[in-house]
Design a protein around this motif. Structure first.
Motif, PDB file in Angstrom:
ATOM      1  N   ASP A   1     -42.454  27.199  25.649  1.00  0.00           N
ATOM      2  CA  ASP A   1     -43.505  26.356  25.075  1.00  0.00           C
ATOM      3  C   ASP A   1     -44.798  26.625  25.829  1.00  0.00           C
ATOM      4  OD1 ASP A   1     -45.235  24.323  24.286  1.00  0.00           O
ATOM      5  OD2 ASP A   1     -43.651  22.816  24.153  1.00  0.00           O
ATOM      6  N   LEU A   2     -45.846  26.952  25.116  1.00  0.00           N
ATOM      7  CA  LEU A   2     -47.129  27.260  25.745  1.00  0.00           C
ATOM      8  C   LEU A   2     -47.649  26.100  26.577  1.00  0.00           C
ATOM      9  CD1 LEU A   2     -49.455  29.400  25.859  1.00  0.00           C
ATOM     10  CD2 LEU A   2     -50.512  28.157  23.976  1.00  0.00           C
ATOM     11  N   THR A   3     -47.320  24.872  26.208  1.00  0.00           N
ATOM     12  CA  THR A   3     -47.842  23.721  26.948  1.00  0.00           C
ATOM     13  C   THR A   3     -47.245  23.613  28.349  1.00  0.00           C
ATOM     14  OG1 THR A   3     -46.151  22.228  26.053  1.00  0.00           O
ATOM     15  CG2 THR A   3     -48.207  22.448  24.801  1.00  0.00           C
TER      16      THR A   3
ATOM     17  N   TRP B   1     -47.353  25.936  30.555  1.00  0.00           N
ATOM     18  CA  TRP B   1     -47.908  27.061  31.295  1.00  0.00           C
ATOM     19  C   TRP B   1     -48.235  26.728  32.751  1.00  0.00           C
ATOM     20  CZ3 TRP B   1     -52.763  26.773  33.472  1.00  0.00           C
ATOM     21  CH2 TRP B   1     -53.610  25.780  33.013  1.00  0.00           C
TER      22      TRP B   1
ATOM     23  N   LEU C   1     -44.531  33.887  27.612  1.00  0.00           N
ATOM     24  CA  LEU C   1     -44.339  32.683  26.804  1.00  0.00           C
ATOM     25  C   LEU C   1     -44.889  32.903  25.401  1.00  0.00           C
ATOM     26  CD1 LEU C   1     -46.900  30.059  28.208  1.00  0.00           C
ATOM     27  CD2 LEU C   1     -47.182  32.519  28.303  1.00  0.00           C
TER      28      LEU C   1
ATOM     29  N   GLY D   1     -47.239  32.795  22.268  1.00  0.00           N
ATOM     30  CA  GLY D   1     -48.702  32.786  22.287  1.00  0.00           C
ATOM     31  C   GLY D   1     -49.337  31.795  21.346  1.00  0.00           C
TER      32      GLY D   1
ATOM     33  N   GLY E   1     -50.610  28.464  19.948  1.00  0.00           N
ATOM     34  CA  GLY E   1     -50.985  27.207  20.575  1.00  0.00           C
ATOM     35  C   GLY E   1     -52.483  27.039  20.593  1.00  0.00           C
TER      36      GLY E   1
ATOM     37  N   HIS F   1     -55.722  26.016  25.728  1.00  0.00           N
ATOM     38  CA  HIS F   1     -54.587  26.271  26.613  1.00  0.00           C
ATOM     39  C   HIS F   1     -54.614  27.722  27.095  1.00  0.00           C
ATOM     40  CE1 HIS F   1     -52.464  22.571  26.681  1.00  0.00           C
ATOM     41  NE2 HIS F   1     -52.097  22.564  25.402  1.00  0.00           N
ATOM     42  N   ARG F   2     -54.841  28.625  26.168  1.00  0.00           N
ATOM     43  CA  ARG F   2     -54.797  30.040  26.524  1.00  0.00           C
ATOM     44  C   ARG F   2     -55.951  30.417  27.436  1.00  0.00           C
ATOM     45  NH1 ARG F   2     -52.520  33.683  21.584  1.00  0.00           N
ATOM     46  NH2 ARG F   2     -53.505  35.249  22.897  1.00  0.00           N
TER      47      ARG F   2
ATOM     48  N   LEU G   1     -55.166  28.916  30.865  1.00  0.00           N
ATOM     49  CA  LEU G   1     -53.986  29.625  31.384  1.00  0.00           C
ATOM     50  C   LEU G   1     -54.398  30.982  31.952  1.00  0.00           C
ATOM     51  CD1 LEU G   1     -50.648  30.113  29.393  1.00  0.00           C
ATOM     52  CD2 LEU G   1     -51.749  32.021  30.542  1.00  0.00           C
TER      53      LEU G   1
ATOM     54  N   TYR H   1     -47.631  37.495  25.908  1.00  0.00           N
ATOM     55  CA  TYR H   1     -47.465  36.530  24.831  1.00  0.00           C
ATOM     56  C   TYR H   1     -46.476  37.074  23.804  1.00  0.00           C
ATOM     57  CZ  TYR H   1     -51.645  33.956  26.352  1.00  0.00           C
ATOM     58  OH  TYR H   1     -52.553  33.218  27.063  1.00  0.00           O
TER      59      TYR H   1
ATOM     60  N   GLU I   1     -45.676  36.985  20.045  1.00  0.00           N
ATOM     61  CA  GLU I   1     -46.366  36.657  18.801  1.00  0.00           C
ATOM     62  C   GLU I   1     -45.738  37.436  17.650  1.00  0.00           C
ATOM     63  OE1 GLU I   1     -50.435  37.587  19.545  1.00  0.00           O
ATOM     64  OE2 GLU I   1     -50.844  35.687  20.546  1.00  0.00           O
TER      65      GLU I   1
END
Length: 389
Positions: A82-84, A86, A107, A109, A111, A115-116, A119, A132, A134
């Protein structure tokens, strides 16, 4: 997008590295963490080999060796589904830099863009790479900084990568099943090693056992990844052929190879003693009283030398923490892998047989505290005399 479990993300990453490599370099010796959720998943077989490679306070989800033009690099990955998550991933991946050349956060990608951005800023400050996932594939968004590991932490990680795959692949009881592979590469170069074994080595009638023979020969350094002979493999084949070994000349495997064919056993001994797990067993027994220890004693003493290799060799669950002293709980010790390795070492003249009747049986029936390992007295005497000299 359907939410993925972490084990699925790790599995996808392993497949990607195996097929596409990393930053244009092929990847080898991939080891996945022996996390309980991974070991109990439907993907467990495809994730093997699994072992708990600890760096500092954390265990990477995956470690591997990248074969770059400048030399091999040890790489660790922290995987999140989960990107959250990170921020937690960044903290863990940063700690790996002490024990590897490069560390990555891997993780999904998809999101929120903020966040990105955050991160990637934090990853860059920490010297991390970012991958990522994807559309079912993987994209390297950021490259890691140049490596600066702590030397002893790096050596521990590298030793695990060198030793664990070999242990997983050495699943046959007799060293001739591995040594015949380079000999057949010389005698039958027009065939693949699998075809040559099927045509000329009836000792391994099953396809799975022939695969173990070829993988074992690779792990022993006799073949490279493309099944070509290495220098060590060519030398071993030359020695065996000079000693009169031919696949069609049957050697009775019911007797000890070191007794029936001492010259061939000496070649097997030299090949096996270059392996990290074999060195661990040999060096631990060499300094033990009488050069002998029970499996439980051997595990604990070997653990002082290399915790990861000792666990992957002796324990049913390498990630399990055992309490020192007393009898181990039923099923804690692996009854199969050590037994197969010991049989190969016995034939090569490295250890005496001396196995307990429960060795090789079900793990819950195995009695490791009664199962004794002992160095071959001739070999132990020669090495001890050389050390004294």
């Amino acid at each position: 997008m359907v939410a993925l479990r972490e084990v699925e993300v790790v599995h996808s990453l392993k497949l990607h590295l195996r097929e596409h490599g990393l930053r244009g370099s092929p990847v080898s010796d991939i080891v996945v963490d022996a996390d309980g959720s991974y070991r109990n998943s439907r993907l467990a077989r495809e994730l093997e080999p699994m072992a708990p490679v600890r760096i500092g306070a954390y265990r990477p989800d995956l470690v591997c060796m990248a074969q770059t033009s400048r030399g091999p690099l040890v790489v660790a990955f922290e995987v999140k589904a989960d990107l959250t998550l990170w921020q937690k991933g960044i903290t863990q991946a940063r700690s790996y830099r002490a024990g590897v050349h490069h560390a990555y956060l891997a993780l999904p990608g998809e999101g929120a863009a903020h966040h990105r951005r955050t991160l990637e800023e934090d990853a860059g400050e920490g010297g991390l790479g970012v991958l990522y996932m994807e559309d079912g594939g993987w994209l390297e968004r950021m490259a890691p900084r140049d490596p600066r590991p702590i030397p002893w932490e790096l050596e521990n990680t590298a030793a695990a990568l060198r030793g664990i795959p070999a242990l997983r692949h050495l699943q046959l009881n007799h060293p001739l099943n591995y040594l015949v592979v380079p000999v057949l590469r010389v005698l039958r170069p027009e065939l693949s090693p699998f075809e040559a074994l099927a045509a000329a080595w009836p000792d391994l009638p099953a396809e799975a056992s022939r695969a173990y023979a070829v993988q074992g020969a690779q792990s022993l350094g006799l073949l490279d990844g493309g099944y070509a002979l290495t220098v060590e493999g060519a030398v071993a084949a030359d020695l065996l052929l000079e000693l009169g070994f031919r696949p069609e000349r049957r050697i009775d495997k019911r007797g000890r190879l070191a007794t029936a064919e001492p010259g061939i056993a000496a070649v097997a001994r030299s090949v096996l003693l270059r392996q990290h797990a074999v060195q661990l067993v040999f060096e631990t027994l060499l300094v033990a009283p009488g050069h002998r220890l029970s499996t439980v004693e051997l595990y604990w003493r070997a653990r002082e030398r290399n915790e990861v290799l000792a666990g992957i060799l002796f324990l049913s669950d390498p990630g399990r923490d055992l309490a020192p002293g007393g009898s181990p709980p039923p099923g804690a010790f692996n009854a199969s892998t050590p037994h197969k390795l010991r049989q190969a070492l016995y034939h090569a003249g490295i250890v005496r047989e001396g196995k307990h009747r429960t060795a090789g049986a079900a793990a819950t029936s195995y009695r490791p505290e009664q199962d004794v390992w002992e160095l071959d007295p001739v070999l132990a005497g020669r090495v001890s005399a050389t050390c004294r000299g």
